[in-house]
Motif scaffolding. Structure first.
Motif, mmCIF file in Angstrom:
data_model
loop_
_atom_site.group_PDB
_atom_site.id
_atom_site.type_symbol
_atom_site.label_atom_id
_atom_site.label_comp_id
_atom_site.label_asym_id
_atom_site.label_seq_id
_atom_site.Cartn_x
_atom_site.Cartn_y
_atom_site.Cartn_z
ATOM 1 N N PHE A 1 25.817 16.314 10.504
ATOM 2 C CA PHE A 1 25.608 17.110 11.710
ATOM 3 C C PHE A 1 26.138 18.501 11.406
ATOM 4 N N ASN A 2 25.711 19.466 12.173
ATOM 5 C CA ASN A 2 26.097 20.855 11.892
ATOM 6 C C ASN A 2 27.438 21.161 12.546
ATOM 7 N N THR A 3 28.442 21.470 11.723
ATOM 8 C CA THR A 3 29.762 21.797 12.253
ATOM 9 C C THR A 3 29.835 23.222 12.777
ATOM 10 N N ASP A 4 28.775 24.014 12.564
ATOM 11 C CA ASP A 4 28.700 25.377 13.102
ATOM 12 C C ASP A 4 27.861 25.340 14.367
ATOM 13 N N PRO A 5 28.476 25.216 15.534
ATOM 14 C CA PRO A 5 27.687 25.048 16.761
ATOM 15 C C PRO A 5 26.867 26.284 17.109
ATOM 16 N N SER A 6 27.254 27.446 16.575
ATOM 17 C CA SER A 6 26.494 28.654 16.888
ATOM 18 C C SER A 6 25.164 28.691 16.158
ATOM 19 N N ALA A 7 25.128 28.055 14.958
ATOM 20 C CA ALA A 7 23.926 28.091 14.113
ATOM 21 C C ALA A 7 23.349 29.497 14.093
ATOM 22 N N GLU A 8 24.206 30.458 13.768
ATOM 23 C CA GLU A 8 23.847 31.870 13.865
ATOM 24 C C GLU A 8 22.629 32.212 13.010
ATOM 25 N N VAL A 9 21.722 32.985 13.607
ATOM 26 C CA VAL A 9 20.490 33.366 12.948
ATOM 27 C C VAL A 9 20.642 34.738 12.306
ATOM 28 N N HIS A 10 20.165 34.863 11.059
ATOM 29 C CA HIS A 10 20.095 36.162 10.410
ATOM 30 C C HIS A 10 18.848 36.211 9.559
ATOM 31 N N PHE A 11 18.569 37.370 8.970
ATOM 32 C CA PHE A 11 17.337 37.555 8.204
ATOM 33 C C PHE A 11 17.607 37.470 6.715
ATOM 34 N N ARG A 12 16.682 36.811 6.012
ATOM 35 C CA ARG A 12 16.735 36.780 4.555
ATOM 36 C C ARG A 12 16.210 38.103 3.989
ATOM 37 N N ASP A 13 16.261 38.169 2.646
ATOM 38 C CA ASP A 13 15.741 39.362 1.991
ATOM 39 C C ASP A 13 14.232 39.472 2.107
ATOM 40 N N ASP A 14 13.550 38.370 2.468
ATOM 41 C CA ASP A 14 12.100 38.453 2.652
ATOM 42 C C ASP A 14 11.715 38.652 4.112
ATOM 43 N N GLY A 15 12.719 38.892 4.962
ATOM 44 C CA GLY A 15 12.452 39.207 6.361
ATOM 45 C C GLY A 15 12.334 38.017 7.282
ATOM 46 N N SER A 16 12.463 36.792 6.785
ATOM 47 C CA SER A 16 12.318 35.615 7.631
ATOM 48 C C SER A 16 13.678 35.188 8.177
ATOM 49 N N PRO A 17 13.699 34.602 9.375
ATOM 50 C CA PRO A 17 14.972 34.189 9.971
ATOM 51 C C PRO A 17 15.468 32.868 9.401
ATOM 52 N N GLU A 18 16.769 32.712 9.360
ATOM 53 C CA GLU A 18 17.379 31.441 8.984
ATOM 54 C C GLU A 18 18.666 31.269 9.775
ATOM 55 N N HIS A 19 19.154 30.031 9.839
ATOM 56 C CA HIS A 19 20.397 29.777 10.554
ATOM 57 C C HIS A 19 21.388 29.097 9.618
ATOM 58 N N ASN A 20 22.642 29.182 9.952
ATOM 59 C CA ASN A 20 23.678 28.580 9.119
ATOM 60 C C ASN A 20 23.735 27.072 9.354
ATOM 61 N N TYR A 21 23.833 26.331 8.253
ATOM 62 C CA TYR A 21 23.986 24.888 8.346
ATOM 63 C C TYR A 21 25.207 24.487 7.548
ATOM 64 N N ALA A 22 26.172 23.871 8.216
ATOM 65 C CA ALA A 22 27.432 23.480 7.578
ATOM 66 C C ALA A 22 27.735 22.029 7.929
ATOM 67 N N ASP B 1 8.168 33.487 27.552
ATOM 68 C CA ASP B 1 9.587 33.743 27.303
ATOM 69 C C ASP B 1 9.710 35.221 26.934
ATOM 70 N N ALA B 2 10.254 36.012 27.858
ATOM 71 C CA ALA B 2 10.324 37.461 27.669
ATOM 72 C C ALA B 2 11.526 37.903 26.848
ATOM 73 N N THR B 3 12.271 36.957 26.297
ATOM 74 C CA THR B 3 13.418 37.319 25.459
ATOM 75 C C THR B 3 12.967 38.232 24.322
ATOM 76 N N GLN B 4 13.678 39.345 24.158
ATOM 77 C CA GLN B 4 13.354 40.288 23.090
ATOM 78 C C GLN B 4 14.063 39.891 21.803
ATOM 79 N N ARG B 5 13.358 40.002 20.675
ATOM 80 C CA ARG B 5 14.020 39.782 19.390
ATOM 81 C C ARG B 5 13.383 40.682 18.338
ATOM 82 N N PRO B 6 14.155 41.069 17.329
ATOM 83 C CA PRO B 6 13.654 41.984 16.299
ATOM 84 C C PRO B 6 12.632 41.310 15.397
ATOM 85 N N ILE B 7 11.656 42.075 14.950
ATOM 86 C CA ILE B 7 10.587 41.578 14.090
ATOM 87 C C ILE B 7 10.932 41.900 12.641
ATOM 88 N N GLY B 8 11.051 40.854 11.806
ATOM 89 C CA GLY B 8 11.587 40.996 10.455
ATOM 90 C C GLY B 8 10.749 41.852 9.525
#
Length: 833
Positions: free
Chosen positions: A215-236, A492-499
């Motif tokens: 199970f993921n011990t990082d409850p935030s599962a924070e999302v960031h961008f890779r060098d190719d512009g795609s999103p990923e989340h932390n898995y611990a 879903d009108a949530t705004q998010r950056p486009i990689g």
């Protein structure tokens, strides 16, 4: 050492010190046991996943979590947390064999020596007291690994006097929506004494208690961008946490074994539950020894000393709970004697009951198999008992469903092999299969686009990759499309950056996550709320894509027409309102009022790093085919269910007439179709007529004339296949007519996309050009299965021996070859629903 191709590997596998070498089963991928790769494919982007080439076939049902055992004998793939990936060898998860012939004896763990214990970073040499099985060399084979999903075989030779083989499988059965979900693996060991002396043997299975790890011990599962512009989340994951684990003997009718358990919350949490190691309770002439607890963190002498000396292990039922910092493994040994010429078959089951998949905080789903075994996480023994009772029946059913493919000798053996083995992704592609509900009688289902792009069922990708699901488990294909139908009206009108804009140096550009009426790109990600929070990917603004609505409509009509269970009018009616809404939304992008949606200049279709401008051949052909499909839907629903679709028919007919009148006028250059109408990009786009392929496959009016189709296919073959690396890699996405690249540093145009190649090959096959279809598929299959990419097939390979995005959904498009042969038999069992 030069790289070994498939033919060279076959030759090596047939060499042996014995007069008759074991031969890998027909249409299987095989590899000398433990033989490494000289120059395997390596990852293109540093941030993308590259576990190396040691991948074998996964074991475990769809959505149940799976484990993988490689051609060096180690268990190293642990996809036990829904949608997440953990790879690493746990040395004490292993089989071993002791043998004595009266004058000498030997004992080996049946894997090559591990480099490190992946659960204990920076640890000393793992299990230093153990003796490990020798690896093959280019000159000598010590055994063979072979796989034809869902079957795998490991054959050992030249080390023991006994002939030793293991067949492993799970009950992956087309049309069976119960057993295909089971978290269980069966290991069918066959041992034979070819000598003139009795052989004392002891077969050992050791297993680490991993309850509570996944199970993921990082409850935030924070999302960031890779060098190719795609999103990923932390898995611990909680790898190595052993506190509260306990192992105990299991003795019940039909089964003897050990149950491995851990701490539990109320209600039961993700990663909590049980494992079970089990053998039949009636093995005549076999002494069963069980050690419920031993310490795997030392040198292993505790278990190995007596096993290596006499094939015995400490027989103890120590069920105390582990303290903090402790690890607990369990082991079973089966000790018996084989007379000269005697053989014995021993089935062993490994099962796991980890019933919960958790996502965002407070969001959880039960796995599909809990519909049949309950959701309390106490049913590993029941799963193992059913496996030991029914495994022969399961094995016969696997033979039955594979027989029609094996029988088609006109299809090259390597392609028949790949048809089976590319199905691996339905188990190990982070698959999610939930328990049933009134709204979803077969549960909800999804497979990740890939592990690097970890979101479920990307619609543009599954346009190709879902041919396997359609033909083998059609109710799951319907479940996915129903999920998209429900998502199309949502917003879903949530705004998010486009990689993509970051990769282009254009700064921060934001967009709504999901616009009402837009067809979503995907069904969400494992770190959020799959099926409800769609459009996880933010590399592009998916609300602007020009292929997704067409992809949805075509897949709905395809599933209605081609599913082996027959035409399902309720399914068609369920999806119809979303199809209408999706097409109306896409028509908004017809800025020139020529009937055809216009691409916007930023990548806005499945080639999402490849800008198109104005009307494009790829999106325009899909649009025309989708309008044809929508008209066919409307007519059937009106005729057979009495739905009033007259207004929609009138609208779609008008759009279709206008689109058809302008498609050739805007794009046909006399030999093939221009990539688009406004960019002036002078390339032959390989997959420009995917829409025509779909129209012809589904019996709709073709998008283009037969003459234009054949002329285009000729240009694609010459420019993108024959003139690109001499056809040895496959079809490049887009090259100039003379086969040269427009941009030598380009990304998508210069990649060979495995699934796109299989899709293009299916188009050639449909048009009667079978030799070209086989040549394309054979080139791609050879690269994948001789380049260390087996059971992690990537989206893309390049001419410089790199790959991108492994474990990719689109590669199951190879099943398009089966779909384009109307005379080929349907798979037995798939017609059930």
């Amino acid at each position: 050492m030069a790289p070994l191709g498939l033919s060279a590997l076959r030759s090596l596998l047939r060499r042996s010190s014995r007069p008759q070498a074991w031969t890998p089963p027909e249409a299987s991928w095989s590899r000398p046991f433990g033989l490494g790769w000289d120059q395997p494919y390596t990852v293109r982007y540093a941030s993308n996943l590259d576990d190396g080439p040691w991948h074998g076939m996964p074991l475990g049902g769809f959505g149940a979590g799976c484990i993988g055992r490689s051609s060096r004998g180690d268990f190293n793939l642990w996809h036990l947390d829904g949608g997440e990936h953990w790879y690493g060898t746990i040395p004490d998860c292993q089989f071993a064999l002791f043998e004595s012939n009266g004058s000498s004896q030997r004992a080996h763990a049946l894997a090559v020596k591990p480099e490190a214990d992946a659960s204990r970073p920076n640890s000393a040499e793992p299990l230093a007291a153990w003796d490990w099985y020798p690896a093959s060399t280019p000159e000598r084979s010590t055994g063979t690994y072979a796989a034809r999903y869902p079957l795998s075989w490991t054959h050992y030779e030249g080390v023991y006097d006994a002939e030793v083989s293991c067949e492993a499988f799970s009950p992956i059965l087309p049309g069976d929506y119960q057993r295909t979900s089971y978290p269980v693996a069966v290991f069918r060991w066959t041992l034979r004494n070819p000598s003139d002396q009795p052989l004392d043997l002891s077969l050992l299975l050791s297993w680490r208690n991993t309850v509570g790890w996944f199970f993921n011990t990082d409850p935030s599962a924070e999302v960031h961008f890779r060098d190719d512009g795609s999103p990923e989340h932390n898995y611990a994951p909680a790898i190595g946490q052993g506190e509260g684990q306990r192992n105990r003997w299991l003795d019940q009718e039909g089964v003897r074994g050990i149950v491995l358990e851990g701490q539990r919350s109320e209600p039961i949490g993700e990663g909590q539950g049980q494992w079970c190691l089990a053998v039949p309770d009636a093995l005549e002439g076999v002494e069963v020894l069980r050690c419920s607890r031993w310490d795997p963190t030392g040198d292993g002498q505790e278990l190995w000393q007596s096993f290596a000396a006499e094939g015995r292990i400490p027989n103890s039922n120590n069920d105390r709970s582990s303290r903090a910092g402790e690890q607990a493994s369990a082991a079973i040994a089966l000790k018996f004697t084989l007379a000269p010429g005697e053989s014995r078959e021993i089935p062993i089951a490994i099962s796991w009951d980890l019933p919960v998949t958790a996502f965002a905080t407070g969001v959880r789903d039960l796995r599909r198999y809990t519909d049949f075994f309950g959701a309390d996480g106490c049913n590993a023994a029941a799963l193992a008992a059913e496996a030991l009772r029914d495994w022969r029946q399961w094995r016969d059913q696997i033979d039955a469903w594979q027989a029609p493919v094996l029988a088609r000798q006109e299809l090259p053996e390597a392609l028949r092999m790949a048809l089976f083995n590319e199905l691996y992704d339905l188990a190990s592609g982070g698959s999610l299969w939930t328990a049933a509900s009134g709204k979803d009688p077969h549960g909800r289902f999804g497979v990740l686009e890939c592990l690097d792009y970890a979101w479920y069922e990307s619609l543009d990708v599954r346009l190709y990759g879902s041919f396997a699901l359609l033909q083998l488990w059609p109710e799951l294909d319907k479940a996915v499309l129903r999920s998209f139908a429900r998502a199309i009206p949502a917003a879903d009108a949530t705004q998010r950056p486009i990689g993509w804009y970051f990769t282009q140096g254009r700064g921060r550009v934001e967009a709504d996550r999901k616009v009402k009426g837009a067809t979503p790109h995907d069904l969400g990600a494992p770190n959020e709320v799959p099926f409800d929070a769609t459009n996880y990917t933010a590399y592009q603004d998916c609300n602007l894509w020009k292929d997704l609505a067409s992809d949805f409509v075509l897949q709905v009509w395809r599933t209605f027409k081609l599913a082996p269970t027959g035409e399902d009018l309720k399914f068609l009616a369920d999806c119809w309102p979303a199809a209408v809404q999706a097409l109306h939304y896409l028509k908004r992008f017809d800025v020139n009022n020529d009937g055809l949606p216009d691409n916007g200049g930023a990548p806005d279709q499945t080639f999402d790093d490849w800008p198109l401008k104005g009307v494009s051949a790829y999106c325009g052909a899909l649009w025309i085919a989708a309008l044809e499909a929508a008209l066919a839907m409307a007519q059937r629903l009106q005729q057979e269910l009495g739905l009033d679709t007259g207004s929609d028919q009138h609208t779609f007919s008008a759009w279709l007439e206008q689109s058809r009148s302008n498609f050739d006028r805007l794009l046909w250059n006399g030999e093939y179709y221009d990539i688009d109408a406004e960019s002036g990009t002078p390339v032959v786009m390989a997959d420009q007529l995917c829409g025509d392929f779909y129209a012809r496959l589904l019996g709709l009016e073709p998008v283009v004339s037969e003459a234009n189709s054949r002329s285009t296919l000729k240009a694609v073959k010459e420019s993108c296949f024959e003139k690109f690396q001499g056809g040895s890699l496959g079809v490049a996405n887009g090259l100039r007519r003379d086969g040269t690249p427009l941009d030598p540093n380009g990304t998508h145009p210069l990649e060979v996309w495995t699934g796109i190649n299989f899709g293009i090959a299916s188009y050639y096959r449909l048009m009667g050009e079978g030799q070209t279809a086989e040549a394309i598929c054979s080139a791609v299959v050879d690269q994948v299965y001789s380049g260390g990419l087996q059971f992690r097939t990537p989206e893309a390979i390049t001419a410089v021996n790199t790959f991108r995005a492994c474990h990719y959904l689109r590669a199951m498009a190879i099943w398009g070859l089966w779909a384009t042969h109307t005379d080929w038999q349907r798979i037995p069992g798939a017609e059930r629903g």
